[in-house]
Design an enzyme around this catalytic site. Structure first.
Site, PDB file in Angstrom:
ATOM      1  N   CYS A 103      37.208  24.483  49.404  1.00  0.00           N
ATOM      2  CA  CYS A 103      36.531  23.153  49.724  1.00  0.00           C
ATOM      3  C   CYS A 103      36.925  22.591  50.968  1.00  0.00           C
ATOM      4  O   CYS A 103      36.607  22.976  51.879  1.00  0.00           O
ATOM      5  CB  CYS A 103      37.036  22.034  48.660  1.00  0.00           C
ATOM      6  SG  CYS A 103      35.983  20.706  48.656  1.00  0.00           S
ATOM      7  N   HIS A 118      36.462  24.741  43.198  1.00  0.00           N
ATOM      8  CA  HIS A 118      37.910  24.489  42.728  1.00  0.00           C
ATOM      9  C   HIS A 118      37.731  24.970  41.178  1.00  0.00           C
ATOM     10  O   HIS A 118      36.923  25.480  40.586  1.00  0.00           O
ATOM     11  CB  HIS A 118      38.104  23.135  42.484  1.00  0.00           C
ATOM     12  CG  HIS A 118      38.178  22.378  43.711  1.00  0.00           C
ATOM     13  ND1 HIS A 118      39.335  22.484  44.763  1.00  0.00           N
ATOM     14  CD2 HIS A 118      37.321  21.467  44.535  1.00  0.00           C
ATOM     15  CE1 HIS A 118      39.211  21.789  45.710  1.00  0.00           C
ATOM     16  NE2 HIS A 118      38.021  20.823  45.416  1.00  0.00           N
TER      17      HIS A 118
END
Length: 485
Positions: free
Chosen positions: A335, A431
């Site tokens: 991310c 994630h």
């Protein structure tokens, strides 16, 4: 149905409120009750995606898991995600409503109580018991006006309170009795019992202490809860969990360096790796260097990518990371960490701070533009090596330059992430990658270890079961049910 309610507040931060609710949620669920967790206001950069495309604090996600119920934005109606030392993004019922400095947020709170109570009433219709977690300290009387997190909520919802003190940090008698002294009488009247948490040693040696607390407060003793060593195996929500010493594993075959930057987020991505016996996580703080024998540098997510990138560069960690790649090491950015690995990160609209465009580390041929639209979604797909994956996306920003590059994964037919031409640097928006046993096993093999037979989800559930049994043994759960109303 309309649920009974019980609220747990603390004498301070990190006294064990979150795990107390998680353990009790599992314990009461095993007794046959339907339980839902609730936290009116949470402050954390560790968040979970709900089925309806919102986000809540990771602690409430663990508590919901303990209770065996799906995630709902109503479990954490106000989530504050720090962006700087003085400001935070404000998420209400799963959606971003803006950002606020600390002083401005104090004025916002009065308008948020109706949304908090709306979520609370929604949950009360779904279960037999709502377990509510307070925030920080119950004794912060300077913040009592317009409070929605502790006594302000307890009074508005008529929720009886159990106060938790942590004996491990010392001064537990003073912290519990002192809380009673600083609260006004109406707030103090909401507290009906206390728990002394994280006791080590012979409980008989503190029997007088428990009696003195009860005498000085007129509260019922719910129990003296011994330290639960397996708590470290459960996902931690607060960055406080990163401030202590890392778990040393001298015999570990794989060492992974993790830069600990000021706005690190979703660092529960580390938990499955930390549970692996052959993996040692090395926390690298600004001012420290990346050990030469690390196989992987793992850049976690960030709530403020540009600010954390500046800290990383100022500390010289960018030089360390590039040297690590030249030595044949691997780098993985998740991310915000993925965004840092690219050529540039642009914030033209001032999403994270003043509008700016900065150079990234240049290890991936991509550019990122931060935008106001946030992607919140659970995902399933396949990574570049043909291994299945599951996880979630939670980010602002669009990253371009993937076309023609090696992609990290394919999610619902679209490309995610990228890989450097030499196959050493990887970036992805996913994630929860290492919570997927298939992915974790593939990465351990890639780093020179053996695939894992550890079932991460089963391990977490087993720890929750042990935590519930621990509480059944040492706390008066029947008394808690009698207090709930």
């Amino acid at each position: 149905m309309t649920a009974r309610v019980l609220m747990f507040q603390g004498t301070g931060s990190d006294v064990g409120k979150s795990l107390m609710v998680a353990g009790l949620a599992r314990a009461f669920t095993r007794r046959g009750l339907s339980v839902v967790p609730f936290k009116p206001q949470n402050m954390s950069n560790n968040a979970a995606v709900t089925a309806d495309g919102g986000e809540i604090g990771r602690a409430q996600a663990l508590q919901a898991r303990a209770a065996g119920v799906p995630l709902s934005v109503h479990m954490n109606p106000v989530l504050l995600k720090p962006q700087s030392e003085t400001g935070a993004q404000v998420v209400v019922q799963g959606k971003i409503v803006g950002s606020a400095k600390a002083a401005d947020y104090q004025h916002m709170k009065a308008g948020l109580m109706p949304r908090v109570l709306d979520s609370f009433e929604h949950l009360k219709q779904l279960a037999d018991l709502v377990l509510v977690e307070g925030a920080g300290s119950a004794s912060e009387i300077n913040l009592r006006a317009n409070d929605i997190a502790n006594m302000g909520f307890a009074r508005a919802a008529d929720a009886p309170v159990i106060l938790i003190g942590d004996i491990d940090r010392g001064g537990v008698i003073a912290s519990l009795v002192g809380t009673r002294e600083v609260l006004d009488d109406d707030d103090a009247a909401m507290i009906e019992g206390f728990i002394v948490n994280r006791f080590r040693g012979d409980p008989a040696l503190f029997s007088d202490g428990m009696r003195m607390i009860a005498e000085k407060t007129d509260w019922s003793s719910i129990g003296l809860l011994p330290h639960f060593s397996d708590a470290a195996k459960l996902p931690a929500e607060d960055a406080l969990g990163l401030s202590g010493p890392a778990q040393r594993k001298p015999s570990a075959k794989i060492r992974i360096a993790v830069p600990i930057l000021p706005h690190i987020s979703n660092f529960d991505d580390l938990d499955p790796l930390d549970m692996e016996p052959d993996v040692e996580l090395i926390r690298v703080r600004p001012g420290e260097t990346i050990p030469a024998d690390c196989r992987l540098v793992l850049l976690c997510g960030s709530k403020s990518t540009i600010a954390d990138l500046a800290v990383l560069k100022d500390a010289g960690l960018d030089i360390d990371i590039k040297a690590h790649v030249r030595r044949g090491g691997y780098v993985l950015g998740l991310c915000g960490g993925y965004q840092m690995l690219g050529k540039t990160v642009a914030d033209p609209d001032g999403i994270e701070g003043p509008p700016a465009t900065v150079e990234g580390l240049g290890l991936l041929d991509v550019d990122t533009v931060l935008t106001g639209d946030k992607r919140l979604v659970s995902v399933r797909g396949t990574s570049f090596d043909g291994v299945g994956l599951s996880g979630y996306e939670m980010h602002v920003g669009e990253t371009t330059g993937i076309a023609g590059s090696l992609v990290f994964s394919t999610i619902d037919g679209h490309a995610d992430g990228t890989i450097s031409p030499d196959g050493r640097v990887f970036g992805t928006y996913i994630h929860g990658l290492f919570a997927d046993d298939r992915q974790r096993s593939a990465w351990l093999e890639r780093l020179g270890g053996q695939g894992t037979d550890l079932n991460y989800d089963a391990q977490v559930d087993a720890v929750l079961d042990r935590l519930a049994a621990h509480m059944e043994q040492h706390l008066d759960l029947d008394r808690l049910l009698a207090i709930a109303r």
